[in-house]
Design a protein around this motif. Structure first.
Motif, PDB file in Angstrom:
ATOM      1  N   VAL A  78       0.848  -1.205   0.000  1.00  0.00           N
ATOM      2  CA  VAL A  78       0.000   0.000   0.000  1.00  0.00           C
ATOM      3  C   VAL A  78       0.881   1.252   0.000  1.00  0.00           C
ATOM      4  N   LYS A  79       1.952   1.219   0.782  1.00  0.00           N
ATOM      5  CA  LYS A  79       2.875   2.370   0.812  1.00  0.00           C
ATOM      6  C   LYS A  79       3.500   2.587  -0.568  1.00  0.00           C
ATOM      7  N   LEU A  80       3.846   1.480  -1.234  1.00  0.00           N
ATOM      8  CA  LEU A  80       4.474   1.612  -2.546  1.00  0.00           C
ATOM      9  C   LEU A  80       3.508   2.209  -3.572  1.00  0.00           C
ATOM     10  N   SER A  81       2.262   1.738  -3.571  1.00  0.00           N
ATOM     11  CA  SER A  81       1.314   2.301  -4.557  1.00  0.00           C
ATOM     12  C   SER A  81       0.945   3.731  -4.193  1.00  0.00           C
ATOM     13  N   THR A  82       1.003   4.060  -2.897  1.00  0.00           N
ATOM     14  CA  THR A  82       0.779   5.452  -2.485  1.00  0.00           C
ATOM     15  C   THR A  82       1.884   6.344  -3.054  1.00  0.00           C
ATOM     16  N   ALA A  83       3.113   5.867  -2.982  1.00  0.00           N
ATOM     17  CA  ALA A  83       4.243   6.636  -3.531  1.00  0.00           C
ATOM     18  C   ALA A  83       4.052   6.850  -5.032  1.00  0.00           C
ATOM     19  N   ILE A  84       3.682   5.794  -5.728  1.00  0.00           N
ATOM     20  CA  ILE A  84       3.536   5.890  -7.195  1.00  0.00           C
ATOM     21  C   ILE A  84       2.407   6.853  -7.575  1.00  0.00           C
ATOM     22  N   SER A  85       1.258   6.726  -6.910  1.00  0.00           N
ATOM     23  CA  SER A  85       0.119   7.595  -7.283  1.00  0.00           C
ATOM     24  C   SER A  85       0.448   9.061  -7.021  1.00  0.00           C
ATOM     25  N   HIS A  86       1.213   9.327  -5.939  1.00  0.00           N
ATOM     26  CA  HIS A  86       1.528  10.722  -5.619  1.00  0.00           C
ATOM     27  C   HIS A  86       2.709  11.273  -6.410  1.00  0.00           C
ATOM     28  N   LEU A  87       3.399  10.405  -7.134  1.00  0.00           N
ATOM     29  CA  LEU A  87       4.418  10.919  -8.064  1.00  0.00           C
ATOM     30  C   LEU A  87       3.763  11.423  -9.353  1.00  0.00           C
ATOM     31  N   ILE A  88       2.587  10.893  -9.668  1.00  0.00           N
ATOM     32  CA  ILE A  88       1.939  11.332 -10.921  1.00  0.00           C
ATOM     33  C   ILE A  88       0.727  12.218 -10.682  1.00  0.00           C
ATOM     34  N   GLY A  89       0.210  12.250  -9.463  1.00  0.00           N
ATOM     35  CA  GLY A  89      -0.989  13.052  -9.231  1.00  0.00           C
ATOM     36  C   GLY A  89      -1.487  12.932  -7.808  1.00  0.00           C
ATOM     37  N   MET A  90      -2.813  12.946  -7.674  1.00  0.00           N
ATOM     38  CA  MET A  90      -3.426  12.843  -6.352  1.00  0.00           C
ATOM     39  C   MET A  90      -4.657  11.946  -6.458  1.00  0.00           C
ATOM     40  N   PRO A  91      -4.746  10.905  -5.614  1.00  0.00           N
ATOM     41  CA  PRO A  91      -5.914  10.023  -5.674  1.00  0.00           C
ATOM     42  C   PRO A  91      -7.173  10.755  -5.190  1.00  0.00           C
ATOM     43  N   ASN A  92      -8.304  10.450  -5.811  1.00  0.00           N
ATOM     44  CA  ASN A  92      -9.584  10.971  -5.341  1.00  0.00           C
ATOM     45  C   ASN A  92     -10.064  10.108  -4.177  1.00  0.00           C
ATOM     46  N   HIS A  93     -10.964  10.671  -3.356  1.00  0.00           N
ATOM     47  CA  HIS A  93     -11.567   9.895  -2.275  1.00  0.00           C
ATOM     48  C   HIS A  93     -12.374   8.758  -2.905  1.00  0.00           C
ATOM     49  N   ASP A  94     -12.179   7.533  -2.421  1.00  0.00           N
ATOM     50  CA  ASP A  94     -12.910   6.391  -2.962  1.00  0.00           C
ATOM     51  C   ASP A  94     -14.138   6.141  -2.088  1.00  0.00           C
ATOM     52  N   SER A  95     -15.305   6.500  -2.607  1.00  0.00           N
ATOM     53  CA  SER A  95     -16.527   6.435  -1.782  1.00  0.00           C
ATOM     54  C   SER A  95     -16.892   5.013  -1.388  1.00  0.00           C
ATOM     55  N   MET A  96     -16.502   4.036  -2.195  1.00  0.00           N
ATOM     56  CA  MET A  96     -16.851   2.654  -1.876  1.00  0.00           C
ATOM     57  C   MET A  96     -16.111   2.190  -0.616  1.00  0.00           C
ATOM     58  N   TYR A  97     -14.906   2.693  -0.411  1.00  0.00           N
ATOM     59  CA  TYR A  97     -14.061   2.211   0.686  1.00  0.00           C
ATOM     60  C   TYR A  97     -13.873   3.279   1.764  1.00  0.00           C
TER      61      TYR A  97
END
Ligand SMILES: [Fe+2]
Length: 317
Positions: free
Chosen positions: A112-131
């Motif tokens: 999870v930390k690794l995918s967090t790093a990757i997503s924040h290198l290219i942008g910003m994740p939106n809030h996921d309403s399902m989770y």
């Protein structure tokens, strides 16, 4: 091939990772982090549990920075170059070796930390309403009684884009494999818009730019409906961006219904899609408006299970 990768072939030299085209398509870039970078990242992140990243959004950027520093600040630039180039606009990220973390929840936290790093290198994740978080973790099992095809194993999930029924931009989708057991089949399916043989036919149709109604099933926790066209904008080179999913668009008359029906049939019948197996620990990141994504069916098995993480977000540079 050279033309495809012009943006990637700038003087930028990767440090601590390699990039090469995937065997199934020269568009899809395979980014492999070195064992040294992975060990360094695991060590640098040991002080922050995933809960800390959930509670303090700025730590997600600090996480991305820790990974980028380990690559002499070349990884972020590289990933952005891939994503901003329509000819590629997708990568599979994997790593060599194993972090010194036992299998189980701690190891999943590392992913999870690794995918967090990757997503924040290219942008910003939106809030996921399902989770209810900036990411969603979910499991596909042999049996399922949910109200969309997301978690249903035994059928092909049709090619689509994400974020059709939300107002926020969904420029990218990140899909990460956290674990799986008794899996056979289930490759990720991808179709680049420019490889879709009927693109021009549907893009030049009178309904291509007409506002349509989009809703979502209950499990998505998104109450209201929105409207937007299928071909809602053009990119910086004047090429179409698409927003489409067969399950959540609500045609209001016969002509809309038939336009959508024929579009769905055309996309599903197009032979130019690629099938990409996603090994545990790897992630697939696609530009959401020029790549359609889906999932092939699995072979039934009573103990079949597959845990996935997704992040959907917008570009910030
Ligand atoms: Fe999706």
């Amino acid at each position: 091939m050279t033309a495809l990768l012009r943006a990637v072939e700038s003087p930028l030299v990767p440090a601590g990772f390699t990039v090469k085209p995937h065997a199934v398509s020269p568009r899809l870039q395979v980014v492999t982090l070195s064992s040294e970078v992975i060990h360094g990242f695991a060590e640098a992140m040991a002080e922050w549990p995933v809960q800390a990243l959930e509670y303090k959004p700025f730590l997600r950027y600090a996480t991305a920075d820790k990974l980028d520093v380990l690559t002499e600040n070349t990884l972020g630039r590289y990933l952005n170059a891939i994503m901003q180039n329509r000819e590629t606009a997708a990568f599979l990220l994997q790593y060599e070796g194993e972090p010194d973390i036992e299998a189980g929840e701690l190891r999943t936290e590392f992913e999870v930390k690794l995918s967090t790093a990757i997503s924040h290198l290219i942008g910003m994740p939106n809030h996921d309403s399902m989770y209810g978080k900036y990411y969603a973790r979910f499991t596909v099992l042999n049996e399922d009684n949910s109200d969309s095809y997301l978690r249903q194993a035994h059928r092909r999930m049709e090619l689509h884009t994400d974020g059709t029924y939300v107002n926020e931009r969904t420029d990218f989708v990140l899909m990460q494999k956290l674990g799986e057991a008794h899996m056979e089949g289930g490759a990720s399916l991808l179709l680049h818009l420019d490889d879709w043989a009927d693109l021009e036919k549907f893009y030049n149709h009178p309904l291509a730019k007409k506002d349509l109604v989009w809703g979502a099933p209950k499990s998505k926790n998104v109450g209201s409906k929105i409207t937007h066209p299928i071909f809602f904008e053009e990119d910086k080179n004047g090429k179409p961006h698409m927003s489409f999913i067969d399950q959540f668009v609500e045609p209001q008359n016969m002509s809309e219904g038939l336009y959508l029906y024929q579009m769905g049939e055309s996309i599903e019948a197009d032979p130019n899609y690629i099938a990409v197996p996603l090994p545990v620990g790897s992630m697939l990141v696609v530009q959401n408006h020029c790549w359609l994504h889906g999932r092939d069916k699995f072979t039934a098995h009573p103990q079949l299970s597959r845990e996935l993480l997704r992040q959907r977000g917008h570009f910030t540079r």
